[in-house]
Design a protein around this motif. Structure first.
Motif, PDB file in Angstrom:
ATOM      1  N   UNK A 179       0.823  -1.183   0.217  1.00  0.00           N
ATOM      2  CA  UNK A 179      -0.103  -0.094   0.101  1.00  0.00           C
ATOM      3  C   UNK A 179       0.866   1.313  -0.035  1.00  0.00           C
ATOM      4  N   UNK A 180       1.779   1.530  -0.984  1.00  0.00           N
ATOM      5  CA  UNK A 180       2.657   2.659  -1.052  1.00  0.00           C
ATOM      6  C   UNK A 180       2.059   3.758  -1.138  1.00  0.00           C
ATOM      7  N   UNK A 181       2.902   4.630  -0.607  1.00  0.00           N
ATOM      8  CA  UNK A 181       2.360   6.165  -0.748  1.00  0.00           C
ATOM      9  C   UNK A 181       2.715   6.798  -2.019  1.00  0.00           C
ATOM     10  N   UNK A 182       2.113   7.959  -2.203  1.00  0.00           N
ATOM     11  CA  UNK A 182       2.603   8.521  -3.539  1.00  0.00           C
ATOM     12  C   UNK A 182       4.012   8.969  -3.486  1.00  0.00           C
ATOM     13  N   UNK A 183       4.512   9.301  -2.734  1.00  0.00           N
ATOM     14  CA  UNK A 183       6.109   9.485  -2.902  1.00  0.00           C
ATOM     15  C   UNK A 183       6.825   8.173  -3.002  1.00  0.00           C
ATOM     16  N   UNK A 184       6.389   7.062  -2.230  1.00  0.00           N
ATOM     17  CA  UNK A 184       7.086   5.948  -2.485  1.00  0.00           C
ATOM     18  C   UNK A 184       6.906   5.247  -4.086  1.00  0.00           C
ATOM     19  N   UNK A 185       5.478   5.526  -4.526  1.00  0.00           N
ATOM     20  CA  UNK A 185       5.150   5.229  -6.142  1.00  0.00           C
ATOM     21  C   UNK A 185       6.142   6.054  -6.974  1.00  0.00           C
ATOM     22  N   UNK A 186       6.345   7.354  -6.561  1.00  0.00           N
ATOM     23  CA  UNK A 186       7.141   8.225  -7.504  1.00  0.00           C
ATOM     24  C   UNK A 186       8.656   7.786  -7.439  1.00  0.00           C
ATOM     25  N   UNK A 187       9.071   7.272  -6.525  1.00  0.00           N
ATOM     26  CA  UNK A 187      10.370   6.861  -6.394  1.00  0.00           C
ATOM     27  C   UNK A 187      10.592   5.596  -7.140  1.00  0.00           C
ATOM     28  N   UNK A 188       9.571   4.861  -6.959  1.00  0.00           N
ATOM     29  CA  UNK A 188       9.766   3.376  -7.724  1.00  0.00           C
ATOM     30  C   UNK A 188       9.838   3.629  -9.223  1.00  0.00           C
ATOM     31  N   UNK A 189       8.893   4.380  -9.569  1.00  0.00           N
ATOM     32  CA  UNK A 189       8.688   4.724 -11.040  1.00  0.00           C
ATOM     33  C   UNK A 189      10.331   5.485 -11.582  1.00  0.00           C
ATOM     34  N   UNK A 190      10.641   6.258 -10.806  1.00  0.00           N
ATOM     35  CA  UNK A 190      12.041   6.825 -11.143  1.00  0.00           C
ATOM     36  C   UNK A 190      12.941   5.490 -11.440  1.00  0.00           C
ATOM     37  N   UNK A 191      13.183   5.009 -10.271  1.00  0.00           N
ATOM     38  CA  UNK A 191      14.152   3.635 -10.252  1.00  0.00           C
ATOM     39  C   UNK A 191      14.011   2.573 -11.379  1.00  0.00           C
ATOM     40  N   UNK A 192      12.597   2.425 -11.819  1.00  0.00           N
ATOM     41  CA  UNK A 192      12.416   1.694 -12.905  1.00  0.00           C
ATOM     42  C   UNK A 192      12.856   2.135 -14.232  1.00  0.00           C
ATOM     43  N   UNK A 193      12.642   3.265 -14.394  1.00  0.00           N
ATOM     44  CA  UNK A 193      12.740   4.292 -15.687  1.00  0.00           C
ATOM     45  C   UNK A 193      14.199   4.018 -16.043  1.00  0.00           C
ATOM     46  N   UNK A 194      14.986   4.038 -15.157  1.00  0.00           N
ATOM     47  CA  UNK A 194      16.289   3.673 -15.626  1.00  0.00           C
ATOM     48  C   UNK A 194      16.830   2.594 -15.880  1.00  0.00           C
ATOM     49  N   UNK A 195      15.951   1.465 -15.914  1.00  0.00           N
ATOM     50  CA  UNK A 195      16.451   0.048 -16.383  1.00  0.00           C
ATOM     51  C   UNK A 195      16.444  -0.279 -17.695  1.00  0.00           C
ATOM     52  N   UNK A 196      17.106  -1.242 -18.091  1.00  0.00           N
ATOM     53  CA  UNK A 196      17.423  -1.285 -19.597  1.00  0.00           C
ATOM     54  C   UNK A 196      15.955  -1.654 -20.245  1.00  0.00           C
ATOM     55  N   UNK A 197      15.218  -2.472 -19.420  1.00  0.00           N
ATOM     56  CA  UNK A 197      13.999  -2.955 -20.027  1.00  0.00           C
ATOM     57  C   UNK A 197      12.998  -1.737 -20.251  1.00  0.00           C
ATOM     58  N   UNK A 198      13.226  -0.578 -19.452  1.00  0.00           N
ATOM     59  CA  UNK A 198      12.286   0.334 -19.638  1.00  0.00           C
ATOM     60  C   UNK A 198      12.750   1.539 -20.555  1.00  0.00           C
ATOM     61  N   UNK A 199      13.735   1.352 -21.222  1.00  0.00           N
ATOM     62  CA  UNK A 199      14.402   2.350 -22.058  1.00  0.00           C
ATOM     63  C   UNK A 199      13.149   2.905 -23.131  1.00  0.00           C
ATOM     64  N   UNK A 200      12.955   4.230 -23.017  1.00  0.00           N
ATOM     65  CA  UNK A 200      12.222   4.822 -24.207  1.00  0.00           C
ATOM     66  C   UNK A 200      10.714   5.016 -23.331  1.00  0.00           C
ATOM     67  N   UNK A 201      10.390   4.858 -22.237  1.00  0.00           N
ATOM     68  CA  UNK A 201       9.363   5.252 -21.607  1.00  0.00           C
ATOM     69  C   UNK A 201       8.744   6.455 -21.775  1.00  0.00           C
ATOM     70  N   UNK A 202       7.266   6.559 -22.230  1.00  0.00           N
ATOM     71  CA  UNK A 202       7.086   7.782 -22.604  1.00  0.00           C
ATOM     72  C   UNK A 202       5.580   8.189 -21.908  1.00  0.00           C
ATOM     73  N   UNK A 203       4.820   7.329 -21.811  1.00  0.00           N
ATOM     74  CA  UNK A 203       3.476   7.285 -21.336  1.00  0.00           C
ATOM     75  C   UNK A 203       3.370   6.413 -19.876  1.00  0.00           C
ATOM     76  N   UNK A 204       2.378   6.742 -19.157  1.00  0.00           N
ATOM     77  CA  UNK A 204       2.015   6.009 -17.870  1.00  0.00           C
ATOM     78  C   UNK A 204       0.576   5.789 -17.872  1.00  0.00           C
ATOM     79  N   UNK A 205       0.191   4.695 -17.386  1.00  0.00           N
ATOM     80  CA  UNK A 205      -1.195   4.239 -17.101  1.00  0.00           C
ATOM     81  C   UNK A 205      -1.306   3.748 -15.990  1.00  0.00           C
ATOM     82  N   UNK A 206      -2.234   4.309 -14.899  1.00  0.00           N
ATOM     83  CA  UNK A 206      -2.317   3.766 -13.651  1.00  0.00           C
ATOM     84  C   UNK A 206      -3.536   3.045 -13.376  1.00  0.00           C
ATOM     85  N   UNK A 207      -3.447   1.582 -13.400  1.00  0.00           N
ATOM     86  CA  UNK A 207      -4.567   0.897 -12.903  1.00  0.00           C
ATOM     87  C   UNK A 207      -4.980   0.900 -11.559  1.00  0.00           C
ATOM     88  N   UNK A 208      -6.171   1.449 -11.084  1.00  0.00           N
ATOM     89  CA  UNK A 208      -6.291   1.715  -9.636  1.00  0.00           C
ATOM     90  C   UNK A 208      -7.764   1.843  -9.398  1.00  0.00           C
TER      91      UNK A 208
END
Length: 290
Positions: A179-208
């Protein structure tokens, strides 16, 4: 007529899927009858303990993922039409792609190809916090499809938990993953964005299932990074009255096709999305958890 207990009473506690299958094959092969029925209400063959236990499904994955159950899996026209209607909202792109609902079905893997540049987040809210508290009190692990060894994000229940209770420190650890907070969600997204499999991400869709004001706050926080062209959510979808009853299935289709996916390791919905992603040969290092 066969009662579940005739087979399962002879099994060890929490057996893996291959042990269950082998025992049922042994039982069925001993019956000289083309028609077999399981006694009603005697229990399911594969229970929630199996799907919630680490390592319980890996040893049947090769046969299961190549079976018609997976290779010929397809979403209903109702779900696909909802995706087609909202595609430009979910994943705006100048590249033309034919609508799913206009294409003949050949196979799961051919039909549900990757949406390059799309990051999908699965963020459970509402009463899920109570469920997260329950998971913490029983030192639960991730769902089985979320524990394959080549998925990068791992979770081991922290020591110190008891029978139906846990320490305040451990409860906080569980909430950060469940049940992550908004701050924790943003931090995780930034961490994942720098990975090789996530290269070139442009759009986010939130299932919620989050409340609209909270979802808007999350969207604003994700937009502030300046790394994404669009940030949308389940709350922005345009659905007719029939499609509203299958909105979660529409979300699953979107998550299945994302270039990168961050989900809730304790969630069966995340687990089923990852099952579909792995069956479609998507990179397993594109799968992450909070």
């Amino acid at each position: 007529m066969i009662s579940r207990g005739e087979v399962h009473d002879a099994l060890p506690s929490n057996p893996p899927a291959d042990v269950i299958i082998d025992k049922w094959l042994e039982k069925l092969n001993s019956i000289d009858d083309p028609c077999v029925e399981i006694v009603e209400q005697s229990g399911v063959l594969f229970d929630f303990w199996l799907f919630g236990s680490q390592g319980s499904i890996e040893n049947i994955w090769d046969s299961f993922s190549s079976s018609p159950i997976m290779t010929h899996f397809g979403w209903s026209p109702l779900v696909e039409l909802a995706f087609d209607t909202n595609r430009d909202l979910i994943h705006p792109t100048p590249v033309w792609e034919p609508f799913l609902s206009t294409q003949p079905f050949r196979s799961n893997i051919e039909r549900y190809t990757m949406l390059h540049g799309l990051l999908v987040l699965h963020v459970r809210r509402g009463d899920y916090q109570d469920h997260c508290d329950h998971l913490a009190k029983w030192s639960s692990s991730y769902m089985s499809f979320n524990t394959f060894p080549d998925i990068p994000d791992r979770f081991s229940p922290p020591e110190g938990g008891g029978w139906g209770e846990n320490t305040p420190e451990n409860m906080d650890i569980y909430l950060s993953h469940c049940f992550p907070s908004i701050e924790q969600i943003v931090a995780k997204v930034e961490s994942v964005r720098t990975t090789d499999a996530a290269a070139g991400l442009q759009n986010i869709y939130i299932m919620t299932n989050g409340a609209v004001p909270w979802v808007q706050e999350l969207k604003d926080a994700l937009k502030k990074s300046g790394h994404f062209t669009s940030v949308t959510s389940s709350r922005d979808m345009v659905l007719n009255w029939e499609q509203k009853y299958v909105a979660q299935a529409v979300d699953m289709l979107i998550g299945q096709r994302a270039q990168a996916f961050i989900g809730n390791g304790f969630s069966s919905m995340t687990s089923n999305i990852n099952m579909l992603r792995m069956a479609n040969k998507f990179r397993r290092d594109s799968i992450h958890f909070w």
